[in-house]
Design a protein around this motif. Structure first.
Motif, PDB file in Angstrom:
ATOM      1  N   VAL A 244      13.575   0.307 137.785  1.00  0.00           N
ATOM      2  CA  VAL A 244      12.666   1.516 137.926  1.00  0.00           C
ATOM      3  C   VAL A 244      11.430   1.645 137.778  1.00  0.00           C
ATOM      4  CG1 VAL A 244      12.446   3.466 136.088  1.00  0.00           C
ATOM      5  CG2 VAL A 244      14.541   1.909 136.515  1.00  0.00           C
ATOM      6  N   ALA A 245      10.561   0.270 137.319  1.00  0.00           N
ATOM      7  CA  ALA A 245       9.464   0.738 137.470  1.00  0.00           C
ATOM      8  C   ALA A 245       8.993   0.008 138.903  1.00  0.00           C
ATOM      9  CB  ALA A 245       8.986  -1.113 136.706  1.00  0.00           C
ATOM     10  N   ARG A 246       9.710  -0.863 139.684  1.00  0.00           N
ATOM     11  CA  ARG A 246       8.753  -1.339 141.069  1.00  0.00           C
ATOM     12  C   ARG A 246       8.895   0.349 141.962  1.00  0.00           C
ATOM     13  NH1 ARG A 246      11.877  -5.821 140.026  1.00  0.00           N
ATOM     14  NH2 ARG A 246      13.715  -5.435 141.189  1.00  0.00           N
ATOM     15  N   ALA A 247       9.857   1.058 141.699  1.00  0.00           N
ATOM     16  CA  ALA A 247      10.168   2.754 142.725  1.00  0.00           C
ATOM     17  C   ALA A 247       9.289   3.185 141.693  1.00  0.00           C
ATOM     18  CB  ALA A 247      11.765   2.494 142.724  1.00  0.00           C
ATOM     19  N   ALA A 248       8.677   3.356 140.615  1.00  0.00           N
ATOM     20  CA  ALA A 248       7.890   4.356 140.364  1.00  0.00           C
ATOM     21  C   ALA A 248       6.450   4.161 140.924  1.00  0.00           C
ATOM     22  CB  ALA A 248       7.208   3.748 138.383  1.00  0.00           C
ATOM     23  N   THR A 249       5.920   5.687 141.385  1.00  0.00           N
ATOM     24  CA  THR A 249       5.206   5.768 141.256  1.00  0.00           C
ATOM     25  C   THR A 249       3.496   5.846 140.225  1.00  0.00           C
ATOM     26  OG1 THR A 249       5.861   8.172 142.291  1.00  0.00           O
ATOM     27  CG2 THR A 249       3.241   8.337 142.328  1.00  0.00           C
ATOM     28  N   VAL A 250       3.935   6.144 138.800  1.00  0.00           N
ATOM     29  CA  VAL A 250       3.420   5.297 137.988  1.00  0.00           C
ATOM     30  C   VAL A 250       3.978   4.458 137.491  1.00  0.00           C
ATOM     31  CG1 VAL A 250       1.656   5.773 135.990  1.00  0.00           C
ATOM     32  CG2 VAL A 250       1.334   7.022 138.325  1.00  0.00           C
TER      33      VAL A 250
END
Length: 823
Positions: A244-250
């Motif tokens: 999830v973090a790696r796909a995040a905008t922020v």
């Protein structure tokens, strides 16, 4: 893509779609080796049992055995998709070490016996304790994996029959804060949002929720949006570099235990910049002024200093959350298992209330669950609350429940809040609870501070009854062990995190003498001869469907109204959301669309709690807030964790889940593909911390807290500096049958290290903030034994495997089919 690839690529291929479009169908199937579709004799309706998403599926049966599963294309939840635990977890049912006969302890050993002997022993002890001490001597600790009908029966037997207040579920460990936060803000449990909000949102925020591993099919839905036109922005709050973090905008990676400070910083920026819906606040909310005053003390600079995150990232996240037109938020363990759990989760609710982001497509909150039937424990009273979201502090609600059950009001305990499991353990420790009945859970591995828990369960003065499908670490300590049927071997309903009810039908017979949990509870009630106030049997049903019909009457007129749902409708239509009644005959997709909440003092499930002390508010205090039909905004100040790193223990330890296992692995470790994907425990350490301690990938390291030590292989990754992560699943048995693991072994349970402490409002134990130290023991024999999926290449939408063809179509390899090819 074949199912063998679903370990390395757990989310499958992409079927891109855009905002407002229907999520394309993709049907996932896995059959046992040597079994083809034409070999299946029948397909039986069910849904997933090893997570909370509620993925609808059909069970393949041949020669009286389960031989595979297939996603159901027409179901609203998953549109045919299944995750790795769905595809492979069913194999545990056929394990050779299933419990097949009752066991009783004789001369220190568990020996086989008959059902009559086992149940007579339990009932005799129950009567003895009722005569000696009364109902307070008896406690029930259940799971999040039984069926609605079983929870409701257990709640009736415990509350209305025996009169004990000591009832809780292991959902206390994972999602008690979800219920608590919903009660604080909306005065009642029940998720406001819907999974379909993913289809419409232009912002998706995940607060402490590693959706990619805990709800893989739901994350697949997000990935398909990211791969399509006009993808949503993603805001992730997590100290780990999750998918999830790696796909995040922020991506915000705060110091563990600082979630309230972070939320206050975000809310400060949103309010200060005028990104609020003043009209919605004036018409539908109370408490905004207190919130505005509180967050004034948390400008982004202060929040950044407390959380140790860049101030510009806080501003960027606030801008996305504050200017998005359709914002969906999800919350899970990263917020729920901390010392200010309820306070932090409530601030997520506050964000939506100040922005007016509720009740519209793409605008919702999912205070997520962690287990398949966690919602049912709360609805049916198996977590201690009164069934039907009734308020234990409202005499009229207790009287109404007594009417439904036809018992005297005084028989239903409501003199104090329900007893949560950590308090129950204290009562066991003190000797006031003397019979503890554990069903479908493994507290000898899953509760915090295990060095304290195990001796409590072993003491001679406690009669421990364990009802399970395997001889778990807890069952090995029991005085009586009852063999239970599991998913696929019995019939019942369960409700997922967005209020979707599914029917799971019996596909095969349970092994040996194992019985459905419902039958066991019914047998207990009959043997005790529990009666209502007119002398008739207290429990008036004898099978799952009649139990469901009784539950419907209990839910009538309450927020979780099931009266419009029938087994026939569930068979014909698949998943149906509650409330479903005359007003909403097809179910209601989103709650609070009209801005009216269940907060009237005569309707509400709870008057709320002080989020610092946990003390229940008095009815007069609640009425003073003037919440009639309005949501309640509650502000909170940041408080440091109860146990912070120091010179001796310089790390913050957090525990959590991995994609391939569920709880204490009693099922998933018996599925070969899942066990091979994550065979042993590991510890995640940052690259800088690894260099400081001369630790290389795969080295054997020791993690120590004031309560104990665990040895595991190091996994060097992008977790934030100063933080260690241990998955909590691993206990004291191996998949090869070794159940005699010794202290010091590599795969000791993470809960040897966690502390006996809990959030004051939700009573959820704290698994995210423990002070720890780290030392290298010796070199490794290769990489740490953990799946590479969760720490490998970034999951940028541009490199996510995508189905060939235009958006809305997909071409799959065998065992996964696309629109037009649905079985």
């Amino acid at each position: 893509m074949g199912t063998s690839d679903r370990i390395a690529e757990p989310w499958g291929i992409r079927t891109p779609y855009g905002p407002g479009e229907d999520w394309p169908v993709r049907v996932d199937t896995h059959l046992a080796d040597g079994v083809e579709d034409g070999d299946v004799e029948r397909w039986v309706r069910s849904a997933s049992l090893l997570h909370s998403n509620g993925d609808a599926m059909d069970i393949a049966v041949r020669d009286g055995r389960i031989v595979g599963v297939r996603g159901r294309a027409d179901d609203r939840v998953n549109h045919g998709r299944l995750g790795p635990k769905d595809l492979f977890g069913w194999q545990a049912n056929a394990s050779a070490d299933r419990l097949t006969t009752p066991l009783v302890r004789e001369n220190g050993r568990l020996v086989p016996t008959t059902w009559d002997t086992a149940m007579d022993r339990i009932c005799a002890r129950t009567r003895e304790l009722l005569d000696e001490q009364g109902p307070s001597a008896i406690g029930f600790y259940t799971t999040g994996q039984l069926f609605l009908e079983e929870y409701y029966t257990l709640g009736l037997v415990a509350h209305g029959g025996l009169g004990t207040n000591h009832v809780d579920g292991n959902t206390r460990l994972c999602t008690a804060t979800a219920a608590a936060a919903l009660k604080e803000s909306f005065a009642c449990d029940g998720q406001p949002g819907s999974y379909t909000d993913i289809d419409h949102a232009d912002v998706i925020a995940l607060f402490g929720h590693n959706m990619a591993e805990t709800q893989t099919v739901l994350w697949t839905r997000v990935l398909d949006r990211l791969a399509g036109p006009n993808p949503p922005a993603i805001v992730c709050v997590d100290p780990r570099p999750t998918p999830v973090a790696r796909a995040a905008t922020v991506h915000l990676a705060p110091r563990p235990g600082t979630n309230v400070a972070l939320m206050n910083g975000l809310l400060h920026e949103i309010i200060a910049r005028g990104w609020t819906d003043r009209d919605y606040i004036e018409r539908h909310v109370v408490g905004f002024e207190e919130l505005a005053e509180r967050v004034e003390d948390y400008p982004p600079e202060r929040a950044a200093a407390i959380c140790d995150v860049p101030v510009e990232r806080i501003r960027d996240a606030a801008r996305i959350l504050g200017t998005g037109e359709r914002v969906l938020s999800t919350v899970l363990q990263g917020f729920y298992q901390s010392h200010q759990a309820t306070a932090a989760a409530v601030q997520v609710n506050n964000l939506h209330l100040v922005r007016g982001m509720l009740g519209r497509p793409g605008c919702g909150i999912l205070q997520m669950n962690g287990q398949p039937t966690a919602q049912n424990t709360r609805e049916c009273g198996a977590d201690g609350d009164l069934p039907g979201f009734r308020n234990w502090a409202n005499d009229a609600h207790v009287e109404d429940l007594a009417r439904v059950w036809n018992v005297d009001t005084a028989q239903i305990p409501h003199y104090a809040p329900p007893t949560h499991v950590m308090q129950m353990m204290r009562y066991v420790e003190e000797g006031s609870i003397r019979l503890l009945w554990v069903s479908g859970t493994n507290p000898a591995v899953s509760l915090p501070e295990l060095s304290r828990v195990r001796p409590l369960l072993e003491q001679d003065r406690l009669t421990l009854v364990v009802q399970d499908i395997f001889l778990s670490e807890t069952a090995q300590l029991a005085d009586v062990v009852l063999p239970a049927a599991t998913w696929g071997e019995k019939t019942g309903t369960f409700t997922n995190a967005d209020r979707t009810v599914h029917l799971s039908e019996k596909a095969v017979d349970p092994p040996g003498q194992a019985r459905p949990d419902l039958d066991i509870f019914l047998d207990y009630a009959r043997r005790l001869d529990l009666r209502d106030k007119d002398g008739r049997p207290l429990v008036k049903w004898d099978d799952p469907e009649s139990a469901f019909e009784a539950w419907k009457e209990c839910s009538r007129g309450r927020p979780c109204d099931y009266t419009g749902i029938t087994y026939a409708a569930l068979r014909a239509r698949g998943g149906i959301q509650w409330p479903c009644n005359d007003e909403h005959p097809d179910g209601l997709e989103r709650l609070y669309a009209d801005g009216t909440f269940w907060s009237d003092p005569e309707q509400c499930e709870s008057y709320g709690r002080d989020m610092v002390t946990g003390a229940p508010l008095e009815p007069t205090e609640y009425r003073a807030m003037n919440p009639h039909g309005k949501a309640v905004i509650k502000a909170a100040a940041y408080q440091p964790p109860h146990e912070s790193p120091d010179d001796e223990h310089s790390f913050a330890l957090i525990t959590g889940r991995t994609l391939y296992h569920f709880h204490t692995r009693t099922k998933t470790a018996r599925a070969p593909q899942l066990q091979a994907a994550a065979p042993k425990v590991w510890v995640e350490v940052s690259r800088d911390d690894a260099a400081t301690h001369a630790i290389s990938e795969g080295d054997l390291v020791e993690v120590t807290t004031p309560r104990g030590s665990v040895r595991a292989r190091a996994r060097v990754c992008g977790i934030r500096d100063g933080v260690l992560f241990l998955p909590f699943h691993y206990g004291y048995w191996d998949a090869d049958g070794d159940t005699a693991r010794k202290p010091g072994d590599e795969d000791r349970a993470a809960n040897e290290l966690t502390l006996t402490d809990w959030d004051p409002a939700s009573k959820q134990p704290i698994f995210k903030t423990a002070a720890a130290r780290l030392r290298r023991i010796g070199p490794g024999a290769g990489p740490a034994p953990a799946p590479t999926t969760t720490a490998s290449a970034p999951l940028d939408p541009g490199i996510i495997p995508t189905a060939a063809g235009p958006a809305g179509e997909a071409r799959e390899e065998p065992r996964t089919t696309a629109p037009g090819d649905t079985p």
